[in-house]
Scaffold this active site. Sequence first.
Site, PDB file in Angstrom:
ATOM      1  N   ASP A 295       0.826  -1.208   0.000  1.00 61.25           N
ATOM      2  CA  ASP A 295       0.000   0.000   0.000  1.00 61.25           C
ATOM      3  C   ASP A 295       0.863   1.261   0.000  1.00 61.25           C
ATOM      4  OD1 ASP A 295      -2.641   1.370   0.506  1.00 61.25           O
ATOM      5  OD2 ASP A 295      -1.530   2.044   2.266  1.00 61.25           O
TER       6      ASP A 295
ATOM      7  N   GLU B 179       1.179  -0.958  -5.056  1.00 61.99           N
ATOM      8  CA  GLU B 179       0.105   0.015  -5.231  1.00 61.99           C
ATOM      9  C   GLU B 179       0.774   1.381  -5.347  1.00 61.99           C
ATOM     10  OE1 GLU B 179      -3.135   2.921  -3.956  1.00 61.99           O
ATOM     11  OE2 GLU B 179      -1.535   2.337  -2.607  1.00 61.99           O
TER      12      GLU B 179
HETATM   13  C1  GLC Z   1      -3.728   3.607  -0.487  1.00 64.90           C
HETATM   14  C2  GLC Z   1      -5.127   3.095  -0.263  1.00 64.90           C
HETATM   15  C3  GLC Z   1      -6.006   4.229   0.142  1.00 64.90           C
HETATM   16  C4  GLC Z   1      -5.460   4.843   1.411  1.00 64.90           C
HETATM   17  C5  GLC Z   1      -3.994   5.217   1.266  1.00 64.90           C
HETATM   18  C6  GLC Z   1      -3.359   5.483   2.587  1.00 64.90           C
HETATM   19  O1  GLC Z   1      -3.649   4.488  -1.539  1.00 64.90           O
HETATM   20  O2  GLC Z   1      -5.597   2.456  -1.414  1.00 64.90           O
HETATM   21  O3  GLC Z   1      -7.328   3.811   0.300  1.00 64.90           O
HETATM   22  O4  GLC Z   1      -6.203   5.966   1.745  1.00 64.90           O
HETATM   23  O5  GLC Z   1      -3.233   4.186   0.679  1.00 64.90           O
HETATM   24  O6  GLC Z   1      -3.160   4.270   3.281  1.00 64.90           O
END
Ligand code: GLC
Length: 619
Positions: free
Chosen positions: A261, A303
């Site tokens: 993430d 991500e």
């Molecule tokens: C990622 C998640 C998102 C979250 C962010 C902070 O982008 O997909 O939903 O707000 O990380 O953890």
Amino acid sequence: MRSDTGFEQRLAALEPDLRDTVSRVYGADAASEVTRSLVAVARAAHAARPAELRALDERRLREPDWFQRSSMVGYAAYADRFAGTLRGVGERGAYLRELGVGYLHLMPLLTPRPAPNDGGYAVMDYRSVRPDLGTVDDLRDLATTLRGEGISLCLDLVLNHVAREHEWALAARAGDPDRRAFFHVHPDREVPDAYEATLPEVFPDFAPGSFTWDDELSGWVWTTFNDYQWDLDWSNPAVLREFADIILSLANLGVEVFRLDAIAFIWKRLGTDCQNQPEVHDLTRALRTVARIAAPAVLFKAEAIVGPADLPAYLGVGEQAGRVSDLAYHNGLMVQVWSMLASRDARLATYALQQLPQPPSTTAWITYVRCHDDIGWAITPEDASRVGEDAYLHRRFLADWFAGDFPGSFSRGARFQPDPATGEARTSGTCASLAGLDSAPGVVAVELAFRRVLLLYAIAFAHGGLPLIYMGDELGLLNDASYLAEPDKADDNRWMHRPLMDWDAAELRHNSATVPGRLFAGLQRLVAARRATRAIHVQGEVEPIWTGNDHVFGLCRAQAGERLLVIGNFTAEPQPVALDALRGFPLTDAAGDVDGRPVERHADVVVLAPYQHLWLADE
Ligand code: GLC
């Protein structure tokens, strides 16, 4: 259990690379000590790795392309919104299999701080499961059940930050200097101001600034996202060691894929936007190498929702190719399919996607249409100007269009974090609502709306990569306003596209007279078409092509002598494409099977119906 010979061989083969990687991040002096501590983590985790998972390791090592195959399809959901509890998710395996799913990403389910917690992305304890979802034993059982059904479990690993209630943060606040060194803490505004001079804000509306004052710390702590999410200081090798340990203990429960993430943010460098720094990739590489040694079945999924120039590095370029994440979200493709839908124009997408390199052969893009986050309109000036567009105006247009504010817009989304100065905004809304399903005033409009959904999914499925269905898209679930009544969620409209699973709608999935029935069947046709098309195997090549009609997008795939051409009409009117533009692909009636409408062929042209996509195979 003891380590096996496989472990010792992998360790011998990979340790030098681990040391080099670690030394690039922490310096040569620290490299030996850090490497030694990581190897100790790997050894202990491997010793504890259950026999069944060691067998999985062996299987994956024999078939390393398992996630790249055209038979692979993913699904992403919140465990509670999909099925109440982890046990509930396990009971829905049959539904997922019916859809053809072989990979399930469950959004954060480790114990978060009490609400607000950014949908679980503020983790308080990585070693326990959110109590209302179940227990660690339930997680192990779920992974085992899914594995038995041929479904690999993917979990979020939130590694840029922890909740301010995490034990590391609590210890830091209590004065423990070792734990304080897990965070970026500054006694006054000098350093924060220097960083903020070049730092963009992620949530300017509800979490302005990137630092938060904490009385107990007597300092400003780095908080990229919300004030309760404390960024970790990855320049401290103890943080790396902790996460190696967390990853491997979750892997030993049966988690196969880790979604890294917000990975783009983990390394900070003064004078930059503190995203996509080279150390991000080295840190990923170090973690992946540790996992390769101890639990080689494990995959990493980056991500990194970043612009097209920064994206390829997450699968690795140059010497890093194939050595960082195995999977990464293809943000560029996602943005471009929506952009085409609004502008009815394929030129920008064709040009922009042509600029991206092929991913390394051992990796794959996650090709997706929607997810639980907003859509950020990553349209660059270079790409836009190449096709005679202005990037800023186009981004504004997209924000307006998908908020339903542009004349003729069918879309019913909303602006997320709008910038009052520029008028730009990111976009929230479910796939179906953005595609016009809830604004549709009659049978024809409904037909057009679900055709749009299927067209976008067709591109994601044909592109090559691991396609991900976002929960509810297969049934056409609409925006959900119920979050507005919940104080902890009301200011974050991303909740509008995080509806509860509608199992009544799911009951209609075999009824072709209903929207859920038509969408579900449409996606099943896509799954079947992918499966039957070897040219979609990730190791092939993808090439966006000019079709000679600006409203029609074309994508060509080639792999081991097999080729696939998919062309899609991004307008609500019929569109002709010259047969000459089809690159020698034979046009048969079968080309219409996936879309489900007949092929309209004339002497020199094929005419695509509104939002129709044709699949032409060539063996
Ligand atoms: C990622 C998640 C998102 C979250 C962010 C902070 O982008 O997909 O939903 O707000 O990380 O953890």
